[in-house]
Motif scaffolding. Structure first.
Motif, short mmCIF file in Angstrom:
data_model
loop_
_atom_site.label_atom_id
_atom_site.label_comp_id
_atom_site.label_asym_id
_atom_site.label_seq_id
_atom_site.Cartn_x
_atom_site.Cartn_y
_atom_site.Cartn_z
N VAL A 273 55.61 51.79 32.63
CA VAL A 273 55.78 52.78 32.97
C VAL A 273 55.52 53.86 33.99
O VAL A 273 54.19 53.95 34.64
N CYS A 274 55.59 53.89 34.90
CA CYS A 274 55.89 54.71 36.46
C CYS A 274 55.37 56.70 36.00
O CYS A 274 56.74 56.66 36.19
N LEU A 275 54.36 56.91 36.38
CA LEU A 275 54.29 58.28 36.23
C LEU A 275 53.88 59.14 37.37
O LEU A 275 53.32 58.35 38.01
N TRP A 276 54.89 60.07 38.21
CA TRP A 276 55.05 59.99 39.47
C TRP A 276 53.89 61.86 39.32
O TRP A 276 53.58 62.83 38.43
N PHE A 277 52.64 61.52 40.08
CA PHE A 277 51.88 62.94 40.03
C PHE A 277 51.80 63.22 41.07
O PHE A 277 51.58 62.88 42.55
N ASP A 278 51.12 64.93 41.37
CA ASP A 278 51.39 65.69 42.34
C ASP A 278 49.95 65.61 43.10
O ASP A 278 49.03 66.48 43.40
N GLY A 279 49.47 63.61 43.50
CA GLY A 279 47.91 64.10 44.13
C GLY A 279 46.69 63.63 42.68
O GLY A 279 45.15 63.86 43.36
N THR B 131 46.85 51.88 38.10
CA THR B 131 46.77 51.03 36.05
C THR B 131 45.85 51.48 35.90
O THR B 131 45.27 51.68 35.29
N PHE B 132 46.88 52.28 34.22
CA PHE B 132 46.00 52.08 33.69
C PHE B 132 47.29 52.01 31.68
O PHE B 132 48.74 51.95 32.15
N THR B 133 46.46 52.12 30.87
CA THR B 133 47.11 52.06 29.64
C THR B 133 46.85 53.57 28.75
O THR B 133 46.12 54.16 29.00
N VAL B 134 47.98 53.40 28.12
CA VAL B 134 47.84 54.54 26.73
C VAL B 134 48.63 53.64 25.56
O VAL B 134 50.10 53.74 25.37
N LEU B 135 47.42 53.75 24.41
CA LEU B 135 47.10 53.47 23.44
C LEU B 135 48.72 52.22 23.86
O LEU B 135 49.90 51.93 22.90
N PRO C 222 51.35 49.89 28.63
CA PRO C 222 50.92 49.45 30.73
C PRO C 222 51.56 51.18 31.23
O PRO C 222 53.29 51.42 31.28
N CYS C 223 51.20 52.04 32.13
CA CYS C 223 51.53 52.66 33.13
C CYS C 223 50.83 52.30 34.42
O CYS C 223 49.94 52.06 34.83
N LEU C 224 51.84 53.10 35.39
CA LEU C 224 51.02 53.11 36.57
C LEU C 224 51.32 55.01 36.63
O LEU C 224 52.53 55.19 36.81
N GLY C 225 50.23 55.10 37.79
CA GLY C 225 50.70 56.62 38.46
C GLY C 225 50.95 57.13 39.56
O GLY C 225 49.82 56.12 40.30
N LEU C 226 51.72 57.57 40.29
CA LEU C 226 51.79 57.60 41.77
C LEU C 226 51.48 58.87 42.12
O LEU C 226 52.39 59.87 41.94
N ASN C 227 50.56 58.90 42.83
CA ASN C 227 50.06 59.85 43.98
C ASN C 227 51.18 60.03 44.89
O ASN C 227 51.35 59.99 46.34
N GLY C 228 52.58 60.90 44.64
CA GLY C 228 53.70 60.64 45.62
C GLY C 228 54.13 62.28 45.81
O GLY C 228 55.16 62.66 46.35
N GLY C 229 53.47 63.16 45.34
CA GLY C 229 53.14 64.40 45.90
C GLY C 229 54.38 65.36 45.58
O GLY C 229 54.38 64.59 43.74
N SER D 53 59.06 61.95 27.41
CA SER D 53 57.77 61.86 27.21
C SER D 53 57.18 60.96 26.94
O SER D 53 57.55 60.32 26.12
N PHE D 54 55.05 61.35 25.68
CA PHE D 54 54.40 60.44 25.78
C PHE D 54 54.83 61.07 23.72
O PHE D 54 54.87 62.07 23.17
N GLN D 55 56.08 60.11 22.87
CA GLN D 55 55.06 60.29 21.70
C GLN D 55 54.13 59.78 20.54
O GLN D 55 54.29 58.21 20.46
N VAL D 56 53.59 60.09 20.86
CA VAL D 56 52.08 59.37 19.13
C VAL D 56 52.02 59.64 18.14
O VAL D 56 52.61 61.02 18.03
N ALA D 57 52.30 59.06 17.39
CA ALA D 57 52.86 58.68 15.68
C ALA D 57 51.15 58.90 15.15
O ALA D 57 50.36 58.03 15.71
#
Length: 159
Positions: free
Chosen positions: A8-14, A54-58, A61-68, A78-82
């Motif tokens: 999962v690639c998640l876009w972040f602003d820095g 690169t990180f994992t949540v529960l 596997p995820c990739l956080g991209l500082n894309g602006g 969304s992440f759904q946490v049981a």
């Protein structure tokens, strides 16, 4: 380094690294696995700035991209946490909301980076899966809540 086949690639602003470290501290089976810095200047930053994390949540596997700022998070992802009980529900909810996040409705909340979370006790999912009157009662109870109240869902399930 092993690269997951699907991430999962998640876009972040820095702030991808700060978000990843928060998730790793907050949720079990979560970790920051690597931080990659830009080898040269790029449109949103300079050489040496954190580009991806690169990180994992529960375990996911995820990739956080500082894309602006071009693509902010929305409820479309969304992440759904049981969760197993009220204590776990409260811990997850309070960590997200208490760290600059915001409450929403029906078990949804948003973290300070704009990422959406569904903190969903298993009893609610089980009630909806049961169908019929039990599902209808639990669903109606859920519609009145921000954070899910496990005791109230259980009472609705029983009728």
């Amino acid at each position: 380094m092993t690269i997951a086949r699907n991430t999962v690639c998640l876009w972040f602003d820095g702030e991808a690294e700060a978000a990843a470290r928060f998730y790793a501290e907050t949720f079990p089976d979560s970790a920051v696995t690597a931080v990659f810095r830009a080898p040269t200047d790029f449109p949103q930053g300079k050489a040496g700035d954190v580009l991806t994390v690169t990180f994992t949540v529960l375990g996911l596997p995820c990739l956080g991209l500082n894309g602006g700022p071009a693509f902010p998070q929305t409820e479309a992802f969304s992440f759904q946490v049981a969760t197993d009980d009220q204590a776990e529900t409260d811990r997850c909810w309070n960590a997200i909301v208490g760290n600059g996040g915001a409450e929403s409705a029906c078990g949804w909340c948003k973290d300070r980076w704009g990422l959406n979370w569904q903190i969903t006790p298993r009893t609610l999912t089980e009630a909806l899966a049961a169908g019929g009157d039990e599902a209808a009662r639990a669903f109606q109870a859920m519609l009145t809540m921000t954070k899910i109240d496990v005791a109230a869902i259980d009472a609705a399930r029983r009728g």
